[in-house]
Enzyme design. Structure first.
Site, PDB file in Angstrom:
ATOM      1  N   GLY A  12     -48.667 -14.454  47.256  1.00  0.00           N
ATOM      2  CA  GLY A  12     -50.026 -14.230  46.949  1.00  0.00           C
ATOM      3  C   GLY A  12     -51.045 -15.033  47.813  1.00  0.00           C
ATOM      4  O   GLY A  12     -52.435 -15.092  47.535  1.00  0.00           O
ATOM      5  N   SER A  13     -50.616 -15.376  48.977  1.00  0.00           N
ATOM      6  CA  SER A  13     -51.321 -16.076  50.009  1.00  0.00           C
ATOM      7  C   SER A  13     -52.496 -15.288  50.558  1.00  0.00           C
ATOM      8  O   SER A  13     -53.718 -15.506  50.548  1.00  0.00           O
ATOM      9  CB  SER A  13     -50.647 -16.751  50.973  1.00  0.00           C
ATOM     10  OG  SER A  13     -50.095 -15.632  51.863  1.00  0.00           O
ATOM     11  N   ASN A  14     -52.257 -14.017  50.568  1.00  0.00           N
ATOM     12  CA  ASN A  14     -53.374 -12.973  51.113  1.00  0.00           C
ATOM     13  C   ASN A  14     -54.276 -12.832  49.944  1.00  0.00           C
ATOM     14  O   ASN A  14     -55.566 -12.623  50.085  1.00  0.00           O
ATOM     15  CB  ASN A  14     -52.559 -11.538  51.575  1.00  0.00           C
ATOM     16  CG  ASN A  14     -52.391 -11.815  53.218  1.00  0.00           C
ATOM     17  OD1 ASN A  14     -53.299 -11.693  54.063  1.00  0.00           O
ATOM     18  ND2 ASN A  14     -51.141 -11.947  53.219  1.00  0.00           N
ATOM     19  N   MET A  90     -44.356  -4.963  47.032  1.00  0.00           N
ATOM     20  CA  MET A  90     -43.196  -4.526  47.733  1.00  0.00           C
ATOM     21  C   MET A  90     -42.511  -3.437  47.087  1.00  0.00           C
ATOM     22  O   MET A  90     -41.368  -3.214  46.970  1.00  0.00           O
ATOM     23  CB  MET A  90     -42.159  -5.731  47.743  1.00  0.00           C
ATOM     24  CG  MET A  90     -42.637  -7.044  48.404  1.00  0.00           C
ATOM     25  SD  MET A  90     -43.330  -6.569  49.951  1.00  0.00           S
ATOM     26  CE  MET A  90     -41.636  -6.472  50.855  1.00  0.00           C
ATOM     27  N   LYS A  91     -43.244  -2.556  46.403  1.00  0.00           N
ATOM     28  CA  LYS A  91     -42.617  -1.099  46.062  1.00  0.00           C
ATOM     29  C   LYS A  91     -43.243   0.164  46.886  1.00  0.00           C
ATOM     30  O   LYS A  91     -44.363  -0.088  47.088  1.00  0.00           O
ATOM     31  CB  LYS A  91     -42.847  -0.962  44.710  1.00  0.00           C
ATOM     32  CG  LYS A  91     -42.202  -1.979  43.465  1.00  0.00           C
ATOM     33  CD  LYS A  91     -40.580  -1.422  43.412  1.00  0.00           C
ATOM     34  CE  LYS A  91     -40.506  -0.023  42.912  1.00  0.00           C
ATOM     35  NZ  LYS A  91     -39.099   0.610  42.940  1.00  0.00           N
ATOM     36  N   ILE A  92     -42.391   0.982  47.030  1.00  0.00           N
ATOM     37  CA  ILE A  92     -43.023   2.064  47.836  1.00  0.00           C
ATOM     38  C   ILE A  92     -43.773   3.028  46.650  1.00  0.00           C
ATOM     39  O   ILE A  92     -43.197   3.407  45.615  1.00  0.00           O
ATOM     40  CB  ILE A  92     -41.916   2.917  48.417  1.00  0.00           C
ATOM     41  CG1 ILE A  92     -41.249   2.175  49.642  1.00  0.00           C
ATOM     42  CG2 ILE A  92     -42.313   4.256  49.047  1.00  0.00           C
ATOM     43  CD1 ILE A  92     -40.056   2.560  50.126  1.00  0.00           C
ATOM     44  N   LEU A  93     -44.917   3.238  47.145  1.00  0.00           N
ATOM     45  CA  LEU A  93     -45.817   4.052  46.115  1.00  0.00           C
ATOM     46  C   LEU A  93     -45.475   5.739  46.290  1.00  0.00           C
ATOM     47  O   LEU A  93     -45.375   6.117  47.314  1.00  0.00           O
ATOM     48  CB  LEU A  93     -47.266   3.872  46.374  1.00  0.00           C
ATOM     49  CG  LEU A  93     -47.670   2.673  46.013  1.00  0.00           C
ATOM     50  CD1 LEU A  93     -49.115   2.156  46.845  1.00  0.00           C
ATOM     51  CD2 LEU A  93     -47.780   2.021  44.687  1.00  0.00           C
ATOM     52  N   HIS A 109     -49.490  -5.368  56.783  1.00  0.00           N
ATOM     53  CA  HIS A 109     -48.006  -5.415  57.327  1.00  0.00           C
ATOM     54  C   HIS A 109     -47.647  -6.277  58.215  1.00  0.00           C
ATOM     55  O   HIS A 109     -48.611  -6.297  59.355  1.00  0.00           O
ATOM     56  CB  HIS A 109     -47.674  -3.807  57.597  1.00  0.00           C
ATOM     57  CG  HIS A 109     -46.248  -3.660  58.080  1.00  0.00           C
ATOM     58  ND1 HIS A 109     -45.038  -3.483  57.257  1.00  0.00           N
ATOM     59  CD2 HIS A 109     -45.666  -3.596  59.689  1.00  0.00           C
ATOM     60  CE1 HIS A 109     -44.057  -3.812  57.946  1.00  0.00           C
ATOM     61  NE2 HIS A 109     -44.346  -3.373  59.159  1.00  0.00           N
TER      62      HIS A 109
HETATM   63  N1  LIG Z   1     -46.408   5.025  49.866  1.00  0.00           N
HETATM   64  C1  LIG Z   1     -46.609   3.994  50.493  1.00  0.00           C
HETATM   65  N2  LIG Z   1     -46.112   2.767  49.567  1.00  0.00           N
HETATM   66  C2  LIG Z   1     -46.286   1.774  50.142  1.00  0.00           C
HETATM   67  C3  LIG Z   1     -46.683   1.402  51.338  1.00  0.00           C
HETATM   68  C4  LIG Z   1     -46.921   2.635  52.423  1.00  0.00           C
HETATM   69  O1  LIG Z   1     -47.498   2.471  53.439  1.00  0.00           O
HETATM   70  N3  LIG Z   1     -46.835   3.728  51.700  1.00  0.00           N
HETATM   71  N4  LIG Z   1     -46.796   0.244  51.939  1.00  0.00           N
HETATM   72  C5  LIG Z   1     -45.734  -0.748  51.278  1.00  0.00           C
HETATM   73  C6  LIG Z   1     -45.715  -2.209  51.883  1.00  0.00           C
HETATM   74  N5  LIG Z   1     -44.265  -2.344  52.559  1.00  0.00           N
HETATM   75  C7  LIG Z   1     -44.913  -2.658  53.964  1.00  0.00           C
HETATM   76  O2  LIG Z   1     -45.684  -2.822  54.264  1.00  0.00           O
HETATM   77  C8  LIG Z   1     -43.100  -2.015  51.995  1.00  0.00           C
HETATM   78  C9  LIG Z   1     -42.967  -2.511  50.750  1.00  0.00           C
HETATM   79  C10 LIG Z   1     -41.573  -2.197  50.221  1.00  0.00           C
HETATM   80  C11 LIG Z   1     -40.816  -1.471  50.910  1.00  0.00           C
HETATM   81  C12 LIG Z   1     -39.375  -1.294  50.317  1.00  0.00           C
HETATM   82  O3  LIG Z   1     -38.340  -0.788  50.812  1.00  0.00           O
HETATM   83  N6  LIG Z   1     -39.129  -1.596  48.847  1.00  0.00           N
HETATM   84  C13 LIG Z   1     -38.006  -1.077  48.120  1.00  0.00           C
HETATM   85  C14 LIG Z   1     -37.408  -2.339  47.513  1.00  0.00           C
HETATM   86  C15 LIG Z   1     -38.628  -2.902  46.586  1.00  0.00           C
HETATM   87  C16 LIG Z   1     -38.081  -3.944  45.534  1.00  0.00           C
HETATM   88  O4  LIG Z   1     -37.412  -5.075  45.966  1.00  0.00           O
HETATM   89  O5  LIG Z   1     -38.166  -3.700  44.370  1.00  0.00           O
HETATM   90  C17 LIG Z   1     -38.327   0.083  47.376  1.00  0.00           C
HETATM   91  O6  LIG Z   1     -39.432   0.399  47.041  1.00  0.00           O
HETATM   92  O7  LIG Z   1     -37.365   0.796  46.928  1.00  0.00           O
HETATM   93  C18 LIG Z   1     -40.859  -0.960  52.192  1.00  0.00           C
HETATM   94  C19 LIG Z   1     -42.129  -1.405  52.595  1.00  0.00           C
HETATM   95  C20 LIG Z   1     -46.156  -0.776  49.798  1.00  0.00           C
HETATM   96  N7  LIG Z   1     -45.750   0.459  49.371  1.00  0.00           N
HETATM   97  N1  LIG Z   2     -44.011  -4.655  53.927  1.00  0.00           N
HETATM   98  C1  LIG Z   2     -44.971  -5.259  53.283  1.00  0.00           C
HETATM   99  C2  LIG Z   2     -45.015  -6.877  53.577  1.00  0.00           C
HETATM  100  O1  LIG Z   2     -44.100  -7.072  54.157  1.00  0.00           O
HETATM  101  N2  LIG Z   2     -46.198  -7.336  53.458  1.00  0.00           N
HETATM  102  C3  LIG Z   2     -46.156  -8.925  53.826  1.00  0.00           C
HETATM  103  O2  LIG Z   2     -45.623  -9.666  52.678  1.00  0.00           O
HETATM  104  C4  LIG Z   2     -46.439 -10.828  52.888  1.00  0.00           C
HETATM  105  C5  LIG Z   2     -47.012 -11.223  51.464  1.00  0.00           C
HETATM  106  O3  LIG Z   2     -47.443 -12.685  51.515  1.00  0.00           O
HETATM  107  P1  LIG Z   2     -48.300 -13.074  50.254  1.00  0.00           P
HETATM  108  O4  LIG Z   2     -47.763 -12.719  49.039  1.00  0.00           O
HETATM  109  O5  LIG Z   2     -48.391 -14.676  50.664  1.00  0.00           O
HETATM  110  O6  LIG Z   2     -49.831 -12.703  50.665  1.00  0.00           O
HETATM  111  C6  LIG Z   2     -47.505 -10.896  54.072  1.00  0.00           C
HETATM  112  O7  LIG Z   2     -47.012 -11.328  54.902  1.00  0.00           O
HETATM  113  C7  LIG Z   2     -47.828  -9.276  54.198  1.00  0.00           C
HETATM  114  O8  LIG Z   2     -47.948  -8.851  55.578  1.00  0.00           O
END
Ligand SMILES: Nc1nc2c(c(=O)[nH]1)N[C@@H](CN(C=O)c1ccc(C(=O)N[C@@H](CCC(=O)O)C(=O)O)cc1)CN2
Ligand SMILES: NCC(=O)N[C@@H]1O[C@H](COP(=O)([O-])[O-])[C@@H](O)[C@H]1O
EC number: 2.1.2.2
Length: 212
Positions: A12-14, A90-93, A109
């Site tokens: 959560g630094s961001n 870190m979940k794909i929406l 990102h």
């Molecule tokens: N529909 C979208 N969802 C998310 C986006 C996006 O652009 N469109 N951005 C991501 C953030 N992200 C990269 O910036 C990213 C986060 C997570 C993953 C991923 O592969 N996650 C896995 C495993 C996660 C876990 O450990 O539980 C998953 O979801 O299966 C890729 C890219 C946020 N979501």
């Molecule tokens: N694919 C998404 C991804 O990798 N996002 C990255 O996770 C970190 C979160 O740090 P934080 O929890 O300290 O803000 C950040 O570096 C952000 O760019």
């Protein structure tokens, strides 16, 4: 004043940078909640210290991703959120979620998209021998890391860098840029139109970089 929901999975630094920028009045907005998919996320502690409500939606509580995202969406609508900020979420929406909030979700990102979409970006850039790297802030759609780019910032990679040197150099730019972009949105300067990002009615063309 805009209502902001921040979604996290980790440190959560961001989030902290955005909390600090709202507290100082730099961002004309209020973080009405922090949502995480991980109960262990340290960012939840950061939110509690700032008296911001927190909510955890753990994947194992739900039958599938759609049910999880639907529950999160209901909470976000109850909160009357104007902006959803993914900050290490870190979940794909699901497409249902991203389409429900088109133009209201942004993500940060740690790479110069479209290079290195996905995970483990810093190591991939170092392994490729790149001499420059950076971060991207973009609108979020169903294509992971494929939404309209809002702002990018470039950092160098030096030959004697360790992985953590690169991580910290990118973090520095993230913490500088994310509050700026959130303020652009909260002051009605930044918006998504026809799949493109606009700032002050100018389409953001990201051939160049905002910060070298
Ligand atoms: N529909 C979208 N969802 C998310 C986006 C996006 O652009 N469109 N951005 C991501 C953030 N992200 C990269 O910036 C990213 C986060 C997570 C993953 C991923 O592969 N996650 C896995 C495993 C996660 C876990 O450990 O539980 C998953 O979801 O299966 C890729 C890219 C946020 N979501
Ligand atoms: N694919 C998404 C991804 O990798 N996002 C990255 O996770 C970190 C979160 O740090 P934080 O929890 O300290 O803000 C950040 O570096 C952000 O760019």
């Amino acid at each position: 004043m805009k209502n902001i929901v921040v979604m996290i999975s980790g440190n959560g630094s961001n989030l902290q940078a955005i909390i600090d920028a709202t507290t100082s009045g730099y961002i004309n907005g209020k973080i009405v909640a922090v949502i995480s998919n991980k109960a262990s996320a340290y960012g939840l502690e950061r939110a509690k210290k700032a008296n911001i409500p927190t909510f955890v939606f753990a994947r194992k509580q739900f039958s599938d991703n759609l049910a999880m995202d639907s529950a999160i969406a209901e909470k976000i609508e109850q909160l009357n959120a104007d902006l959803i900020v993914l900050a290490g979420y870190m979940k794909i929406l699901t497409p249902e979620f991203t389409q429900r909030f088109t133009g209201k979700i942004i993500n940060i990102h740690p790479s110069l998209l479209p290079k290195y979409a996905g995970l483990n970006t810093h190591q991939r850039a170092m392994d490729a021998g790149d001499t420059e790297h950076g971060m991207t802030i973009h609108f979020v759609n169903e294509e992971v890391d494929g939404g309209a780019i809002i702002l990018q910032s470039k950092v160098p990679i030096y030959p004697d860098d360790e992985l953590d040197d690169v991580i910290q150099r990118v973090y520095e730019q993230e913490h500088r840029c994310y509050p700026l972009v959130v303020e652009w949105f909260c002051s009605n300067r930044l918006y998504l139109k026809n799949g493109k990002a606009y700032l002050d009615e100018q389409q953001l063309a990201c051939q160049g970089y905002a910060f070298e």
